[in-house]
Motif scaffolding. Structure first.
Motif, short mmCIF file in Angstrom:
data_model
loop_
_atom_site.label_atom_id
_atom_site.label_comp_id
_atom_site.label_asym_id
_atom_site.label_seq_id
_atom_site.Cartn_x
_atom_site.Cartn_y
_atom_site.Cartn_z
N SER A 1 -66.56 -17.36 18.40
CA SER A 1 -66.38 -17.69 19.42
C SER A 1 -65.79 -16.99 21.12
O SER A 1 -65.35 -16.46 20.89
N GLN B 1 -66.06 -22.22 37.98
CA GLN B 1 -67.00 -21.89 36.96
C GLN B 1 -67.50 -19.67 36.71
O GLN B 1 -68.32 -19.98 36.24
N TYR C 1 -66.65 -18.14 32.88
CA TYR C 1 -68.62 -19.22 32.71
C TYR C 1 -69.62 -18.04 33.25
O TYR C 1 -70.53 -17.80 32.62
N SER D 1 -71.78 -15.48 29.88
CA SER D 1 -72.59 -17.26 29.36
C SER D 1 -73.89 -16.90 29.17
O SER D 1 -74.44 -16.34 27.52
N CYS E 1 -73.29 -14.35 26.22
CA CYS E 1 -72.85 -15.31 24.85
C CYS E 1 -74.36 -16.11 24.65
O CYS E 1 -74.41 -16.08 22.78
N LYS F 1 -70.43 -19.14 21.12
CA LYS F 1 -70.21 -20.16 20.91
C LYS F 1 -68.55 -20.17 22.01
O LYS F 1 -67.86 -18.99 22.41
N ILE F 2 -69.14 -20.96 23.58
CA ILE F 2 -67.63 -20.82 24.51
C ILE F 2 -67.37 -22.31 24.52
O ILE F 2 -67.39 -23.58 24.35
N ALA G 1 -64.14 -24.83 26.06
CA ALA G 1 -63.31 -24.16 27.31
C ALA G 1 -62.23 -24.52 26.89
O ALA G 1 -61.91 -25.68 26.62
N ILE H 1 -69.48 -30.44 30.60
CA ILE H 1 -69.37 -28.95 30.79
C ILE H 1 -70.20 -29.10 28.89
O ILE H 1 -70.80 -28.18 29.00
N HIS I 1 -73.87 -27.52 29.03
CA HIS I 1 -74.22 -26.60 29.15
C HIS I 1 -74.37 -25.87 27.72
O HIS I 1 -73.51 -26.19 26.56
N VAL J 1 -71.85 -24.93 24.59
CA VAL J 1 -70.43 -24.71 25.55
C VAL J 1 -69.33 -26.15 24.49
O VAL J 1 -70.41 -27.06 24.65
#
Ligand SMILES: NC(=O)c1ccc[n+]([C@@H]2O[C@H](COP(=O)([O-])OP(=O)(O)OC[C@H]3O[C@@H](n4cnc5c(N)ncnc54)[C@H](OP(=O)(O)O)[C@@H]3O)[C@@H](O)[C@H]2O)c1
Length: 363
Positions: A159, A169, A172, A176, A179, A185-186, A188, A225, A228, A231
């Motif tokens: 992650s 943003q 991201y 993104s 990723c 995985k992101i 937040a 969020i 996405h 995320v």
């Protein structure tokens, strides 16, 4: 490893030392309430409240260890092999556990080769003390380097934790695609911070969508969020009512019209602002940037890691992690004061001088 779409942030748990003992049980109970409401990913760090956040989580989860996923982090000052090995022992002690589900690099540190830090982490993974390895606050090239090294070790970066919310943003957008391509995985962080306390048209759009969909503005912001791909979010709350609300996020996905309205309302809010119109919030140096020499600026970060000069080198290479947050100075309305990003501001001034413009979000 599966993690809950919404987890629990704990950066402020144990914050008030004077009431730490008195409040201990109620903070522990809030964490347990979060778990009961499905917030089973719990994010902490060795640095949070000098270890008290981890101690609270340890007390809350020692009897339900298998029901939660604990994500902790070690500090940039501990990036050398021995530092990583010492840090994890300290964290596991405080967390009352003999493994950490997700162990994350809290911030990059250019002074220690990334390979050394990652080697220590992958060795810990082979020993079973860590289930997954993650990074936080990495820019695109740092993330790419980390992933390449992980692949060479036949492992992976699970992650990337970044600041990501409706009004920020920037990072991201930078990481993104990478990723997604690499199945990272992101996560937040600060998904609500400085968002709900604004008085502007953007917040009115958010509030209207909340009313029409039977959710609170916080729930809508979090639904946005997690709409996405790949995320996850780790909001922090100190209130049972809010924790219960957070537990419902994910049950009422936003329709495409609401997502479009939010995207339009929060589009392009990063702008460039002359650095000399920005004042540092640190009372000791309420000076506008032009008056300072590079040496003076460098001296601001002697006790910080990463330092201003490390950050400045990254910025010079085109890797500005995220815009700083500013607001109009109430007493001096020609100027702005820094709400978040003091170090990045000075690194930017160090790199490009006092006549440059820096990416900001005005709140
Ligand atoms: N990796 C990193 O470098 C990094 C940096 C910063 C943060 N983090 C992680 O991210 C976590 C969260 O970040 P954060 O604390 O900066 O910001 P955040 O969670 O986005 O915002 C916290 C604020 O949101 C409010 N809130 C939470 N749930 C709410 C709800 N349902 N309705 C209304 N308000 C609500 C809280 O107030 P109440 O207490 O009143 O509910 C609090 O004021 C941290 O705890 C930490 O684990 C990581």
């Amino acid at each position: 490893m599966q993690i809950s779409k919404i987890g629990q942030g704990t950066g402020h748990k144990g914050e008030h030392l004077e009431t730490y003992n008195k409040d201990f049980d109620s903070v522990v109970n809030n964490i347990l309430a979060g778990v009961e409401n499905g917030l089973t990913l719990i994010d902490t760090a060795e640095i949070y409240c000098e270890g008290r956040s981890e101690m609270i989580i340890g007390a809350a989860t020692k009897d339900i260890r298998k029901e939660v996923k604990i994500a902790s982090k070690f500090s940039p000052t501990n990036h050398k092999r021995d530092g990583v090995l010492n840090s994890i022992e300290g964290s596991m002690n405080r967390l009352c556990t003999d493994y950490i589900d997700l162990y994350q690099i809290h911030w990059p540190n250019a002074a220690v080769p990334l390979e050394e830090t990652l080697t220590a982490l992958f060795d810990l993974q082979e020993e079973g003390k860590i289930l997954e390895v993650g990074v936080c606050n990495f820019n695109y090239s740092q993330l790419k380097n980390a992933m390449e090294f992980a692949t060479s070790r036949k492992s992976r970066i699970y992650s990337a934790q970044i600041k990501f919310n409706l009004s920020d943003q920037f990072t991201y957008k930078a990481i993104s695609s990478f990723c997604h391509e690499n199945d990272i995985k992101i996560i937040a962080y600060s998904p609500l911070r400085n968002l709900l306390n604004q008085d502007n048209e953007r917040l009115r759009v958010l509030t209207r969508i909340a009313h029409s969909s039977g959710m609170s503005p916080a729930q809508v912001a979090l639904e946005w969020i997690i709409s996405h791909r790949g995320v996850y979010a780790i909001p922090e709350s100190s209130k049972l009512k809010h924790i219960k609300e957070l537990g419902k996020v994910g049950q009422n996905p936003l329709d495409s019209r609401s997502i479009t309205l939010l995207n339009q309302a929060f589009e392009n809010i990063v702008e460039n602002l002359e650095v000399k119109l920005i004042k540092s919030k640190n009372k000791k140096r309420l000076l506008a940037a032009p008056k300072l020499t590079r040496k003076e600026i460098q001296s601001f970060s002697l006790d910080f890691c990463p330092s201003i000069t490390d950050l400045a080198s990254e910025i010079e290479e085109g890797n500005f992690l995220q815009p700083i947050l500013v607001r109009l100075d109430e007493n001096d309305r020609e100027f702005y004061e820094i709400v978040e990003g003091e170090l990045r501001y000075w690194a930017f001034v160090y790199a490009f001088g006092a006549n440059s413009e820096i990416p900001v979000i005005k709140i």
